[in-house]
Design an enzyme around this catalytic site. Structure first.
Site, PDB file in Angstrom:
ATOM      1  N   GLY A   1       0.813  -1.216   0.000  1.00  0.00           N
ATOM      2  CA  GLY A   1       0.000   0.000   0.000  1.00  0.00           C
ATOM      3  C   GLY A   1       0.844   1.263   0.000  1.00  0.00           C
TER       4      GLY A   1
ATOM      5  N   THR B   1       5.601  -7.010   3.283  1.00  0.00           N
ATOM      6  CA  THR B   1       5.334  -8.429   3.540  1.00  0.00           C
ATOM      7  C   THR B   1       5.209  -9.225   2.249  1.00  0.00           C
ATOM      8  OG1 THR B   1       4.154  -7.774   5.528  1.00  0.00           O
ATOM      9  CG2 THR B   1       3.771 -10.005   4.743  1.00  0.00           C
ATOM     10  N   CYS B   2       4.440  -8.722   1.307  1.00  0.00           N
ATOM     11  CA  CYS B   2       4.150  -9.491   0.087  1.00  0.00           C
ATOM     12  C   CYS B   2       5.436  -9.896  -0.626  1.00  0.00           C
ATOM     13  CB  CYS B   2       3.264  -8.647  -0.829  1.00  0.00           C
ATOM     14  SG  CYS B   2       3.007  -9.426  -2.422  1.00  0.00           S
TER      15      CYS B   2
ATOM     16  N   CYS C   1       3.466 -13.278  -0.068  1.00  0.00           N
ATOM     17  CA  CYS C   1       2.960 -13.864  -1.324  1.00  0.00           C
ATOM     18  C   CYS C   1       4.062 -14.369  -2.251  1.00  0.00           C
ATOM     19  CB  CYS C   1       2.166 -12.832  -2.127  1.00  0.00           C
ATOM     20  SG  CYS C   1       1.412 -11.497  -1.204  1.00  0.00           S
TER      21      CYS C   1
ATOM     22  N   LYS D   1       6.446 -17.235  -0.910  1.00  0.00           N
ATOM     23  CA  LYS D   1       5.561 -18.381  -0.684  1.00  0.00           C
ATOM     24  C   LYS D   1       5.179 -19.049  -2.001  1.00  0.00           C
ATOM     25  CE  LYS D   1       1.246 -17.800  -0.922  1.00  0.00           C
ATOM     26  NZ  LYS D   1      -0.010 -17.098  -0.679  1.00  0.00           N
TER      27      LYS D   1
ATOM     28  N   TYR E   1      11.555  -2.441  -6.606  1.00  0.00           N
ATOM     29  CA  TYR E   1      10.710  -1.533  -5.822  1.00  0.00           C
ATOM     30  C   TYR E   1      11.486  -0.261  -5.455  1.00  0.00           C
ATOM     31  CZ  TYR E   1       6.522  -4.314  -5.304  1.00  0.00           C
ATOM     32  OH  TYR E   1       5.337  -4.963  -5.556  1.00  0.00           O
TER      33      TYR E   1
ATOM     34  N   TYR F   1      -5.259 -19.619   5.809  1.00  0.00           N
ATOM     35  CA  TYR F   1      -4.641 -19.910   4.516  1.00  0.00           C
ATOM     36  C   TYR F   1      -3.128 -20.125   4.629  1.00  0.00           C
ATOM     37  CZ  TYR F   1      -2.927 -15.094   3.675  1.00  0.00           C
ATOM     38  OH  TYR F   1      -2.259 -13.902   3.732  1.00  0.00           O
ATOM     39  N   ILE F   2      -2.464 -19.386   5.498  1.00  0.00           N
ATOM     40  CA  ILE F   2      -1.003 -19.528   5.596  1.00  0.00           C
ATOM     41  C   ILE F   2      -0.659 -20.919   6.148  1.00  0.00           C
ATOM     42  CG2 ILE F   2       1.078 -18.614   6.719  1.00  0.00           C
ATOM     43  CD1 ILE F   2      -0.173 -15.820   6.529  1.00  0.00           C
TER      44      ILE F   2
ATOM     45  N   GLU G   1      -1.281 -23.496   3.398  1.00  0.00           N
ATOM     46  CA  GLU G   1      -0.295 -23.416   2.316  1.00  0.00           C
ATOM     47  C   GLU G   1       1.027 -24.053   2.731  1.00  0.00           C
ATOM     48  OE1 GLU G   1      -2.086 -19.485   0.043  1.00  0.00           O
ATOM     49  OE2 GLU G   1      -0.454 -19.183   1.441  1.00  0.00           O
TER      50      GLU G   1
ATOM     51  N   ARG H   1     -12.006 -20.742   7.603  1.00  0.00           N
ATOM     52  CA  ARG H   1     -13.302 -20.089   7.802  1.00  0.00           C
ATOM     53  C   ARG H   1     -13.455 -18.988   6.756  1.00  0.00           C
ATOM     54  NH1 ARG H   1     -13.037 -19.074  13.442  1.00  0.00           N
ATOM     55  NH2 ARG H   1     -13.037 -21.315  13.732  1.00  0.00           N
TER      56      ARG H   1
ATOM     57  N   GLY I   1      -2.709 -16.134  12.687  1.00  0.00           N
ATOM     58  CA  GLY I   1      -3.307 -14.828  12.422  1.00  0.00           C
ATOM     59  C   GLY I   1      -2.293 -13.698  12.410  1.00  0.00           C
TER      60      GLY I   1
ATOM     61  N   ALA J   1      -7.585 -16.701  -2.931  1.00  0.00           N
ATOM     62  CA  ALA J   1      -7.176 -18.088  -3.165  1.00  0.00           C
ATOM     63  C   ALA J   1      -6.375 -18.601  -1.985  1.00  0.00           C
ATOM     64  CB  ALA J   1      -6.326 -18.179  -4.433  1.00  0.00           C
TER      65      ALA J   1
ATOM     66  N   HIS K   1     -12.505 -26.558 -25.148  1.00  0.00           N
ATOM     67  CA  HIS K   1     -12.289 -27.978 -24.894  1.00  0.00           C
ATOM     68  C   HIS K   1     -10.939 -28.445 -25.436  1.00  0.00           C
ATOM     69  CE1 HIS K   1     -13.532 -32.093 -24.202  1.00  0.00           C
ATOM     70  NE2 HIS K   1     -13.088 -32.399 -25.406  1.00  0.00           N
TER      71      HIS K   1
ATOM     72  N   GLU L   1     -13.753 -25.440 -18.641  1.00  0.00           N
ATOM     73  CA  GLU L   1     -14.995 -25.571 -19.416  1.00  0.00           C
ATOM     74  C   GLU L   1     -16.141 -26.062 -18.530  1.00  0.00           C
ATOM     75  OE1 GLU L   1     -15.265 -28.703 -22.463  1.00  0.00           O
ATOM     76  OE2 GLU L   1     -13.474 -29.607 -21.600  1.00  0.00           O
TER      77      GLU L   1
HETATM   78  C1  LIG Z   1       3.088 -15.794   4.454  1.00  0.00           C
HETATM   79  C2  LIG Z   1       2.143 -14.791   3.812  1.00  0.00           C
HETATM   80  C3  LIG Z   1       1.582 -15.088   2.593  1.00  0.00           C
HETATM   81  C4  LIG Z   1       0.733 -14.175   1.987  1.00  0.00           C
HETATM   82  N1  LIG Z   1       0.187 -14.508   0.786  1.00  0.00           N
HETATM   83  C5  LIG Z   1      -0.652 -13.652   0.169  1.00  0.00           C
HETATM   84  C6  LIG Z   1      -1.189 -13.956  -1.110  1.00  0.00           C
HETATM   85  O1  LIG Z   1      -0.937 -15.030  -1.671  1.00  0.00           O
HETATM   86  N2  LIG Z   1      -1.999 -13.035  -1.711  1.00  0.00           N
HETATM   87  C7  LIG Z   1      -2.295 -11.846  -1.114  1.00  0.00           C
HETATM   88  O2  LIG Z   1      -3.032 -11.045  -1.709  1.00  0.00           O
HETATM   89  N3  LIG Z   1      -1.806 -11.532   0.109  1.00  0.00           N
HETATM   90  C8  LIG Z   1      -0.995 -12.406   0.756  1.00  0.00           C
HETATM   91  N4  LIG Z   1      -0.461 -12.065   1.981  1.00  0.00           N
HETATM   92  C9  LIG Z   1      -0.894 -10.804   2.620  1.00  0.00           C
HETATM   93  C10 LIG Z   1      -0.126  -9.617   2.035  1.00  0.00           C
HETATM   94  O3  LIG Z   1       1.254  -9.838   2.159  1.00  0.00           O
HETATM   95  C11 LIG Z   1      -0.550  -8.348   2.755  1.00  0.00           C
HETATM   96  O4  LIG Z   1      -1.946  -8.208   2.664  1.00  0.00           O
HETATM   97  C12 LIG Z   1       0.100  -7.100   2.158  1.00  0.00           C
HETATM   98  O5  LIG Z   1       1.495  -7.189   2.151  1.00  0.00           O
HETATM   99  C13 LIG Z   1      -0.358  -5.856   2.932  1.00  0.00           C
HETATM  100  O6  LIG Z   1       0.304  -4.707   2.461  1.00  0.00           O
HETATM  101  P1  LIG Z   1       0.512  -3.446   3.415  1.00  0.00           P
HETATM  102  O7  LIG Z   1       1.024  -2.371   2.545  1.00  0.00           O
HETATM  103  O8  LIG Z   1      -0.702  -3.205   4.207  1.00  0.00           O
HETATM  104  O9  LIG Z   1       1.602  -3.909   4.471  1.00  0.00           O
HETATM  105  P2  LIG Z   1       3.047  -4.562   4.291  1.00  0.00           P
HETATM  106  O10 LIG Z   1       3.259  -5.068   2.913  1.00  0.00           O
HETATM  107  O11 LIG Z   1       3.167  -5.530   5.400  1.00  0.00           O
HETATM  108  O12 LIG Z   1       4.047  -3.352   4.504  1.00  0.00           O
HETATM  109  C14 LIG Z   1       4.189  -2.710   5.740  1.00  0.00           C
HETATM  110  C15 LIG Z   1       5.619  -2.201   5.823  1.00  0.00           C
HETATM  111  O13 LIG Z   1       5.695  -1.252   6.881  1.00  0.00           O
HETATM  112  C16 LIG Z   1       6.944  -1.420   7.524  1.00  0.00           C
HETATM  113  N5  LIG Z   1       6.811  -0.795   8.849  1.00  0.00           N
HETATM  114  C17 LIG Z   1       6.004  -1.191   9.853  1.00  0.00           C
HETATM  115  N6  LIG Z   1       6.068  -0.328  10.880  1.00  0.00           N
HETATM  116  C18 LIG Z   1       6.967   0.642  10.508  1.00  0.00           C
HETATM  117  C19 LIG Z   1       7.447   1.828  11.144  1.00  0.00           C
HETATM  118  N7  LIG Z   1       7.017   2.207  12.343  1.00  0.00           N
HETATM  119  N8  LIG Z   1       8.357   2.583  10.474  1.00  0.00           N
HETATM  120  C20 LIG Z   1       8.802   2.209   9.242  1.00  0.00           C
HETATM  121  N9  LIG Z   1       8.355   1.109   8.612  1.00  0.00           N
HETATM  122  C21 LIG Z   1       7.439   0.335   9.225  1.00  0.00           C
HETATM  123  C22 LIG Z   1       7.151  -2.906   7.537  1.00  0.00           C
HETATM  124  O14 LIG Z   1       8.509  -3.244   7.711  1.00  0.00           O
HETATM  125  C23 LIG Z   1       6.621  -3.291   6.150  1.00  0.00           C
HETATM  126  O15 LIG Z   1       7.641  -3.298   5.176  1.00  0.00           O
HETATM  127  C24 LIG Z   1       0.414 -12.945   2.622  1.00  0.00           C
HETATM  128  C25 LIG Z   1       0.981 -12.644   3.855  1.00  0.00           C
HETATM  129  C26 LIG Z   1       1.829 -13.553   4.460  1.00  0.00           C
HETATM  130  C27 LIG Z   1       2.420 -13.238   5.789  1.00  0.00           C
END
Ligand SMILES: Cc1cc2nc3c(=O)[nH]c(=O)nc-3n(C[C@H](O)[C@H](O)[C@H](O)COP(=O)(O)OP(=O)(O)OC[C@H]3O[C@@H](n4cnc5c(N)ncnc54)[C@H](O)[C@@H]3O)c2cc1C
Length: 448
Positions: free
Chosen positions: A16, A42-43, A48, A51, A99, A178-179, A182, A205, A263, A342, A437, A442
């Site tokens: 985001g 995280t992604c 994502c 994984k 990035y 899901y995690i 997986e 759920r 969670g 998914a 087909h 299909e």
């Molecule tokens: C194992 C796993 C598998 C996943 N698989 C999927 C999938 O297959 N498909 C899918 O759609 N989603 C998946 N997700 C979820 C997905 O990763 C998150 O929904 C997504 O990354 C959320 O984006 P975000 O921008 O909210 O936060 P994030 O991507 O988590 O980014 C937050 C960032 O903020 C930084 N941060 C936090 N606090 C501070 C601070 N105080 N100062 C500076 N930096 C800070 C963190 O280091 C991090 O880099 C998965 C998550 C996990 C854990």
């Protein structure tokens, strides 16, 4: 000249935060983003992307076996975890670089430090520097929750799982989301003895019951062990470094690794949000309106930290809509209807729209169409595993309100079909489409 150091200060360079930063900058704003760990969030770094690469790696276990039925003389193959791990981590490095380039190319200043909020227009960096900004965007994501049991510190979370020194011979995975599912599929395919431990009696759920049941049945047939309604007492560490999970009832389970997939909580602890009067809900998520604005007019929040839908594409949309609204003179909200999702389990499952139970509770009359079939590839490979597709239709309007499937490539098929569900197409529209087909997809236009 602005009275502030920046027009926008973003905390967190994840899905985001990066999208919001670069779009706001493209609209002409002066933007900085603080990241305490690695760019991509995280992604990219521990979600994502790595994984999915492990899932691809895991698939070879069955593909290599099946290949023999398709005429290939495949010798006995060994799996080397460290090779896969290192290649995955190298790809994560490559993506992080992309990035970083994106932020650089858009003239977003990247500050590699933790930032906390000190007021409606001010943040403080870990190094002590104070920065002012007209707007602050909190995009700090979520953090794995570890249950409060004795010895929990001997376990790991999804943050650490990508870095294991070796593939565990025995792994206990705690959780039913899901995690957890997986990683159960991944480690089972790599040859680990997998035990899934669930506090309740239900996996996944929120997904359709028939599809969830099919995954459970297939996972059990494959040899994954399940402990439902299990109350963990403690995790013990033995002298040789191995672990033992003890329960209030039932036999203990020995393990080399205990993975908590129980969670993810919004990452708001210690962020200083109270200094600006930003309200949280009872789970610690930042409360926002439809434009992602918090209870403080100059502070916004997007992504997992708001706990709307914890998915990457949702965080990206929220970040984009936020930047267009504030800096692009184009107020936009995010439509949360019919968001597909998914589980990259083994086999994968995917769904969009209402489950059968939700539709029965919400709509007057509902028609359910299913196809329960053995994919052609599985038949030749001698695999009993069956796929299941379910279509949920509003009987009054004939509109397709939900699609749920488990089977090979289900997420790929569902993404395309989700367009039709989102567009409000009817069962008749599906029937009017000629089948492609031979394919598994299909089945969607042949449901009777
Ligand atoms: C194992 C796993 C598998 C996943 N698989 C999927 C999938 O297959 N498909 C899918 O759609 N989603 C998946 N997700 C979820 C997905 O990763 C998150 O929904 C997504 O990354 C959320 O984006 P975000 O921008 O909210 O936060 P994030 O991507 O988590 O980014 C937050 C960032 O903020 C930084 N941060 C936090 N606090 C501070 C601070 N105080 N100062 C500076 N930096 C800070 C963190 O280091 C991090 O880099 C998965 C998550 C996990 C854990």
């Amino acid at each position: 000249m602005s009275d502030y150091d920046f027009d926008l200060f973003v905390i967190g360079a994840g899905s985001g935060g990066v999208r919001a930063s670069r779009v706001a900058s493209a609209h002409g704003a002066k933007v900085a983003v603080a990241e305490e760990h690695r760019v991509g969030g995280t992604c990219v770094i521990r979600g994502c992307v790595p994984k999915k690469l492990l899932i691809y790696g895991a698939h070879f276990a069955e593909d290599l076996k099946d290949a023999r039925r398709f005429g290939w003389n495949v010798p006995d193959c060994d799996f080397e975890w460290t090779t896969l791990r290192d290649n995955v981590l190298a790809d994560v490095d490559r993506l992080e670089g992309l990035y970083r380039n994106t932020l650089d190319n858009h003239k977003v200043e990247l500050i590699a430090e933790r930032a906390t909020v000190t007021g409606p227009h001010s943040v403080k960096l870990a190094g002590g520097r104070e920065i002012s900004a007209k707007y602050i965007l909190v995009a700090t994501g979520a953090w794995p929750v570890v249950p409060d049991v004795e010895g929990a510190e001997h376990g790991i979370t999804s943050n650490e799982v990508f870095h294991l020194d070796e593939c565990p011979g025995r792994i206990v995975i705690v959780g039913g989301g899901y995690i957890a599912n997986e990683f159960a599929g991944i480690f089972h395919q790599f040859g680990s003895h997998v035990t899934m431990v669930n506090r309740g009696g239900t996996l996944l759920r929120g997904y359709d019951e028939s599809v969830r049941d099919r995954l459970l049945q297939i996972s059990m047939t494959k040899g994954i062990n399940f402990r439902f309604n299990a109350h963990m007492e403690k995790v013990e560490k033995n002298e040789d470094g191995t672990l033992c999970v003890r329960f209030k009832d039932g036999d203990p389970v020995p393990a080399d690794v205990v993975l908590f997939a129980t969670g993810r909580r919004p990452h708001t602890d210690g962020l200083g949000l109270e200094a600006a009067g930003v309200e949280l809900d009872d789970k610690g998520a930042i409360k926002v309106d439809e434009y992602s604005r918090t209870s403080c007019d100059s502070i916004y929040a997007v992504g997992d930290v708001t706990d709307r839908l914890q998915l990457t594409p949702v965080a990206i949309r929220e970040g984009h809509a936020f930047a267009d609204t504030l800096f692009g003179n184009n107020p936009r909200t995010v439509d949360y209807g019919c968001v597909p999702s998914a589980v990259f389990s083994h086999p994968p499952l995917a769904g969009v729209g209402m489950t059968e139970a939700q539709a029965r509770n919400t709509l007057g009359t509902v028609k359910i169409y299913t196809s329960d079939f053995r994919p052609m590839k599985n038949v030749l490979a001698g695999r009993e595993e069956r796929a299941l597709y379910k279509m949920v239709v509003d009987a009054t309007t004939d509109r397709v309100v939900g699609l749920h499937m488990i089977g090979p490539d289900a997420p790929e098929i569902l993404q395309a079909a989700a367009v039709a569900v989102k567009a409000g197409l009817t069962k008749q529209d599906f029937d009017d489409t000629v089948a492609l087909h031979p394919s598994m997809a299909e089945e969607l236009v042949l449901l009777k």
